[in-house]
Motif scaffolding. Structure first.
Motif, PDB file in Angstrom:
ATOM      1  N   TYR A   5       3.789   0.168   2.389  1.00 62.68           N
ATOM      2  CA  TYR A   5       3.746  -0.388   3.070  1.00 62.68           C
ATOM      3  C   TYR A   5       3.322  -2.098   3.354  1.00 62.68           C
ATOM      4  O   TYR A   5       2.060  -2.096   1.768  1.00 62.68           O
ATOM      5  CB  TYR A   5       3.240   0.124   4.234  1.00 62.68           C
ATOM      6  CG  TYR A   5       3.507   1.313   5.040  1.00 62.68           C
ATOM      7  CD1 TYR A   5       3.312   2.581   4.458  1.00 62.68           C
ATOM      8  CD2 TYR A   5       4.163   1.212   6.012  1.00 62.68           C
ATOM      9  CE1 TYR A   5       3.239   3.676   5.268  1.00 62.68           C
ATOM     10  CE2 TYR A   5       4.374   2.671   5.870  1.00 62.68           C
ATOM     11  CZ  TYR A   5       3.849   3.870   6.074  1.00 62.68           C
ATOM     12  OH  TYR A   5       4.560   5.569   6.455  1.00 62.68           O
ATOM     13  N   ALA A   6       3.883  -2.978   2.841  1.00 65.93           N
ATOM     14  CA  ALA A   6       3.425  -4.727   3.127  1.00 65.93           C
ATOM     15  C   ALA A   6       2.582  -5.201   4.119  1.00 65.93           C
ATOM     16  O   ALA A   6       2.878  -4.717   5.168  1.00 65.93           O
ATOM     17  CB  ALA A   6       4.732  -5.592   2.658  1.00 65.93           C
ATOM     18  N   LEU A  56       0.930  -1.161  -0.025  1.00 69.46           N
ATOM     19  CA  LEU A  56       0.132  -0.290  -0.055  1.00 69.46           C
ATOM     20  C   LEU A  56       0.889   1.212  -0.099  1.00 69.46           C
ATOM     21  O   LEU A  56       2.190   1.188   1.154  1.00 69.46           O
ATOM     22  CB  LEU A  56      -1.085   0.092   1.610  1.00 69.46           C
ATOM     23  CG  LEU A  56      -1.863  -1.341   1.265  1.00 69.46           C
ATOM     24  CD1 LEU A  56      -2.948  -0.544   2.552  1.00 69.46           C
ATOM     25  CD2 LEU A  56      -2.604  -1.428   0.625  1.00 69.46           C
ATOM     26  N   ALA A  57       0.099   2.400  -0.430  1.00 69.40           N
ATOM     27  CA  ALA A  57       1.493   3.697  -0.919  1.00 69.40           C
ATOM     28  C   ALA A  57       0.537   4.673  -0.461  1.00 69.40           C
ATOM     29  O   ALA A  57      -0.392   4.718  -0.722  1.00 69.40           O
ATOM     30  CB  ALA A  57       1.745   3.556  -2.078  1.00 69.40           C
ATOM     31  N   ILE A  58       0.812   5.111   0.528  1.00 65.24           N
ATOM     32  CA  ILE A  58      -0.442   6.087   1.564  1.00 65.24           C
ATOM     33  C   ILE A  58       0.508   7.773   1.621  1.00 65.24           C
ATOM     34  O   ILE A  58       2.062   7.463   1.781  1.00 65.24           O
ATOM     35  CB  ILE A  58      -0.244   5.875   2.840  1.00 65.24           C
ATOM     36  CG1 ILE A  58      -0.634   4.237   3.251  1.00 65.24           C
ATOM     37  CG2 ILE A  58      -1.205   6.707   4.085  1.00 65.24           C
ATOM     38  CD1 ILE A  58      -1.107   3.736   4.475  1.00 65.24           C
ATOM     39  N   ALA A  59      -0.018   8.604   1.040  1.00 65.86           N
ATOM     40  CA  ALA A  59       0.297  10.257   0.980  1.00 65.86           C
ATOM     41  C   ALA A  59       0.375  10.986   2.412  1.00 65.86           C
ATOM     42  O   ALA A  59      -0.013   9.978   3.437  1.00 65.86           O
ATOM     43  CB  ALA A  59      -0.489  10.912   0.015  1.00 65.86           C
ATOM     44  N   GLY A  60       1.467  11.385   2.016  1.00 65.65           N
ATOM     45  CA  GLY A  60       1.673  12.769   3.482  1.00 65.65           C
ATOM     46  C   GLY A  60       3.168  12.090   4.149  1.00 65.65           C
ATOM     47  O   GLY A  60       3.642  11.093   3.827  1.00 65.65           O
ATOM     48  N   ASP A  61       2.963  12.623   5.367  1.00 66.53           N
ATOM     49  CA  ASP A  61       3.775  12.874   6.085  1.00 66.53           C
ATOM     50  C   ASP A  61       4.031  11.744   7.365  1.00 66.53           C
ATOM     51  O   ASP A  61       3.088  10.904   7.132  1.00 66.53           O
ATOM     52  CB  ASP A  61       4.026  14.407   7.804  1.00 66.53           C
ATOM     53  CG  ASP A  61       2.956  14.209   8.072  1.00 66.53           C
ATOM     54  OD1 ASP A  61       1.965  13.766   7.676  1.00 66.53           O
ATOM     55  OD2 ASP A  61       3.278  13.121   9.124  1.00 66.53           O
ATOM     56  N   LEU A 114       4.243  -5.699   7.592  1.00 70.47           N
ATOM     57  CA  LEU A 114       5.418  -6.732   7.245  1.00 70.47           C
ATOM     58  C   LEU A 114       6.247  -6.138   7.305  1.00 70.47           C
ATOM     59  O   LEU A 114       6.929  -5.620   6.558  1.00 70.47           O
ATOM     60  CB  LEU A 114       5.720  -7.382   5.525  1.00 70.47           C
ATOM     61  CG  LEU A 114       4.393  -8.355   5.510  1.00 70.47           C
ATOM     62  CD1 LEU A 114       4.940  -8.952   4.247  1.00 70.47           C
ATOM     63  CD2 LEU A 114       5.063 -10.125   6.674  1.00 70.47           C
ATOM     64  N   ILE A 115       7.377  -5.928   8.635  1.00 70.88           N
ATOM     65  CA  ILE A 115       8.147  -4.548   9.257  1.00 70.88           C
ATOM     66  C   ILE A 115       9.773  -5.019   7.966  1.00 70.88           C
ATOM     67  O   ILE A 115      10.283  -3.757   7.294  1.00 70.88           O
ATOM     68  CB  ILE A 115       8.698  -4.953   9.938  1.00 70.88           C
ATOM     69  CG1 ILE A 115       7.586  -4.696  11.706  1.00 70.88           C
ATOM     70  CG2 ILE A 115       9.627  -3.621  10.415  1.00 70.88           C
ATOM     71  CD1 ILE A 115       6.656  -2.908  10.891  1.00 70.88           C
ATOM     72  N   PRO A 150       7.806   2.609  -4.546  1.00 73.49           N
ATOM     73  CA  PRO A 150       8.869   3.126  -4.087  1.00 73.49           C
ATOM     74  C   PRO A 150       8.657   2.792  -2.415  1.00 73.49           C
ATOM     75  O   PRO A 150       8.472   2.139  -2.404  1.00 73.49           O
ATOM     76  CB  PRO A 150       7.395   4.500  -4.035  1.00 73.49           C
ATOM     77  CG  PRO A 150       6.375   3.591  -4.414  1.00 73.49           C
ATOM     78  CD  PRO A 150       6.699   3.431  -5.074  1.00 73.49           C
ATOM     79  N   VAL A 151       9.922   3.688  -1.765  1.00 70.48           N
ATOM     80  CA  VAL A 151      10.381   3.221  -1.025  1.00 70.48           C
ATOM     81  C   VAL A 151       9.565   3.832   0.812  1.00 70.48           C
ATOM     82  O   VAL A 151       8.770   2.980   1.343  1.00 70.48           O
ATOM     83  CB  VAL A 151      11.768   3.148  -0.318  1.00 70.48           C
ATOM     84  CG1 VAL A 151      12.355   2.678   1.003  1.00 70.48           C
ATOM     85  CG2 VAL A 151      12.863   2.285  -1.606  1.00 70.48           C
ATOM     86  N   ASP A 152       9.827   4.942   0.392  1.00 72.74           N
ATOM     87  CA  ASP A 152       9.407   6.126   1.825  1.00 72.74           C
ATOM     88  C   ASP A 152       7.303   5.895   1.168  1.00 72.74           C
ATOM     89  O   ASP A 152       6.971   6.703  -0.598  1.00 72.74           O
ATOM     90  CB  ASP A 152       9.812   7.429   1.056  1.00 72.74           C
ATOM     91  CG  ASP A 152      10.840   7.760   1.691  1.00 72.74           C
ATOM     92  OD1 ASP A 152      11.102   5.946   2.526  1.00 72.74           O
ATOM     93  OD2 ASP A 152      11.720   8.727   0.981  1.00 72.74           O
ATOM     94  N   GLY A 153       6.632   5.767   1.689  1.00 70.38           N
ATOM     95  CA  GLY A 153       5.233   5.660   2.122  1.00 70.38           C
ATOM     96  C   GLY A 153       4.484   4.482   1.414  1.00 70.38           C
ATOM     97  O   GLY A 153       3.080   4.128   1.561  1.00 70.38           O
TER      98      GLY A 153
END
Length: 600
Positions: free
Chosen positions: A562-563, A512-517, A544-545, A557-560
């Protein structure tokens, strides 16, 4: 009148080349042990052992014991009987002759026996064997002597019941012979037979017997001590507990049992000390092991109590069970007696008398045998006629059974062919069904993710089955693809090696790619996880950390990003039937984690 069994010279070389079947009987003060043994070429094999409890059977006299023994012997084929008497029935010790002249040897032995027994004109039976010189002895002989009247008390009732007694010895000589056969490499040892009311102590030095004695204390002294401490009258109950439980660990009875064992040990050691004082030059080495056998040597925890005092030099060990010795402690004297009776021991110690009454008894048996043979022959003719008719009937029934079995065999072959066809069809259908089920689960999982996507802002970068999440398959793994929120679907490109799905519940992995800080993304991620956990379709939803090092996708993308691992619940897993056939499914539990736990 003195009766000599046989000449001593050359008996060590006697080794029968044919099998000898013996019924060995150990007549103790509490138990009578009977064993059916076969001796052949230095080996003794036990076919069966029976024990008669004299007290439980209510046998009060030697005649009653002999009658019970005769009934037991009647259950087996007629064989020679070898008796083992208590050590108190005879005297066994070393005597030293003035010279080894064969002409005066018998006279010297009988003179020494009269000096030992104090008999001037009494009848006695003896047997013996020459030993190698040791200590102060230059021409030593091992002699076993018994009063004829004492033997008559033991043998009279047994002979009266028609038993064919052909060998008699004592417990001490029997355990010495059994020990030498089991451990021929041990030259110096002390063997102790721990009986019910009597303990026999035997010494072995340089591989030959040197001392035999006994004292009237045995395993019943331990039971009596426990009985007196408990102020009870249940002797049999306490004896059963003593032989079946480790009472040394009992906080109440343990100290009493320990003291009783210590007292018995002192009596046993005192016998060795007395022999050392009488003959210091032939005393046993203090470091020599003490081997324990007998019915009460099997008391649980007995050896720990005997060896508890480290200051005592004598260390007790279980009687070794070699190829010639049975594994049960009760049967060691039986094995040794058969070795002595069959001439397979290194020395001789038989005290069997030869009365004239026995010859008359054999003649009576011969007459009865001839009469019985005539009657048996007539009965045999009738039995053969009946057997012929029975065999004809049996052959007819066997033929019918054979036809029935052939029909059943053909039916079984037909059923086997049907089962094989069913298995082949199942092997073809199983992969198709598995793929269909996987597609249905993937579609339903995507639908739930789309529902959640309507509530929270995120992009589904990649979605795949857990076992194919890191696959290199470019054609699209099972339900595996990538997409953005506004972009079209496209095949997922997963780096890494393919792994098999572990046993357990089925699961999918979604990026999941989540926008924002970062703080906003974590809050949104926590809300998404909690929303997905509310669905009964999922057993658990976890982040999954750690991502595999082999994942080098450049379009993710790496930032934002999450698996999440979406584990399906048990009742919604369509493979439940298949998994239950292989192994029971694990107990999947729903976990509730706080939003802050996602920062781990």
């Amino acid at each position: 009148m003195t009766k000599k069994r046989q000449p001593f010279a050359g008996f060590q070389s006697l080794r029968p080349k044919f099998k000898q079947h013996w019924l060995a009987v150990d007549i103790g003060t509490r138990f009578v042990k009977c064993g059916y043994l076969t001796a052949h070429r230095g080996e003794v094999k036990t076919s069966g052992v029976r024990t008669i409890d004299i007290q439980n059977e209510g046998l009060l006299s030697p005649d009653e014991i002999a009658a019970s023994l005769a009934r037991l012997v009647g259950e087996v084929e007629p064989v020679s009987v070898c008796l083992v008497l208590p050590q108190s029935a005879a005297i066994s010790q070393v005597i030293d002759l003035d010279d080894i002249n064969a002409s005066t040897q018998t006279a010297q032995i009988e003179q020494s026996i009269r000096a030992i027994t104090g008999l001037s004109e009494g009848h006695f039976v003896y047997d013996g064997a020459p030993l190698r010189p040791f200590g102060p002895y230059r021409a030593p002989f091992w002699v076993s002597v018994a009063r004829e009247e004492v033997l008559s008390q033991h043998l009279g009732p047994i002979l009266a019941h028609g038993l064919r007694v052909e060998a008699v010895t004592t417990v001490g000589n029997a355990i010495l012979a059994s020990f030498r056969a089991a451990c021929p490499e041990v030259e110096n040892a002390c063997i102790v037979d721990f009986g019910a009311t009597q303990t026999t102590v035997a010494l072995l030095q340089n591989g030959q017997p040197t001392h035999l004695t006994s004292f009237p204390s045995g395993g019943e002294s331990l039971t009596q001590a426990l009985l007196e401490y408990s102020a009870s009258t249940d002797f049999e109950g306490f004896e059963k507990r003593l032989l079946g439980e480790n009472l040394s660990q009992d906080p109440v009875l343990g100290p009493t049992l320990r003291q009783a064992v210590v007292n018995w040990r002192k009596d046993c050691v005192s016998q060795l000390n007395e022999w050392a004082e009488e003959s210091p030059t032939t005393a046993l080495d203090p470091d020599a092991p003490v081997y324990l056998c007998g019915g009460f040597s099997t008391v649980p925890g007995l050896f720990d109590l005997l060896n508890e005092d480290a200051a005592e030099a004598a260390r007790f060990q279980p009687f070794p069970c070699g190829s010639l010795a049975p594994s049960k402690a009760l049967t060691h004297p039986l094995t040794g007696a058969v070795l002595l009776a069959s001439g397979q021991s290194t020395y001789q110690a038989s005290i069997l008398p030869r009365p004239l009454a026995r010859m008359a008894q054999r003649r009576r048996h011969l007459t009865l045998s001839q009469l019985a043979l005539t009657v048996t022959f007539a009965i045999l003719v009738l039995v053969l006629l009946g057997g012929i008719l029975e065999r004809r009937s049996l052959a007819h029934s066997l033929q019918k059974e054979h036809l029935h079995n052939r029909a059943a065999f053909k039916e079984g072959e037909a059923a086997t062919r049907l089962l094989r066809q069913r298995d082949r069809l199942a092997e073809r259908i199983a992969p198709i069904v598995d793929r269909q089920i996987g597609s249905i689960e993937a579609v339903k999982t995507l639908r739930l993710l789309q529902n959640v996507n309507q509530e929270f802002e995120f992009s589904l970068v990649r979605f795949a089955d857990r076992r194919n999440f890191h696959s290199n398959d470019q054609n699209g793994a099972e339900a595996g693809f990538t997409r953005s929120k506004n972009g079209p679907r496209r095949p997922a490109v997963n780096d890494g090696t393919e792994t098999r799905e572990p046993m357990g519940l089925h699961a999918f992995v979604a990026d999941l790619a989540i926008a924002g800080d970062p703080a906003t993304r974590l809050d949104t991620l926590g809300a998404i996880v909690m929303r997905l956990r509310e669905e009964d379709f999922f057993a658990n939803v976890d982040r999954l950390i750690e991502r595999p090092q082999a994942d080098h996708r450049t379009d993710i993308p790496v930032d934002g990003t999450y698996a999440l691992q979406l584990t399906l619940s048990q009742h919604s897993d369509h493979r439940a039937a298949q998994r239950s056939a292989d192994s029971p499914p694990p107990n999947a539990t729903r976990t509730n984690r706080a939003d802050g736990d996602l920062n781990d």
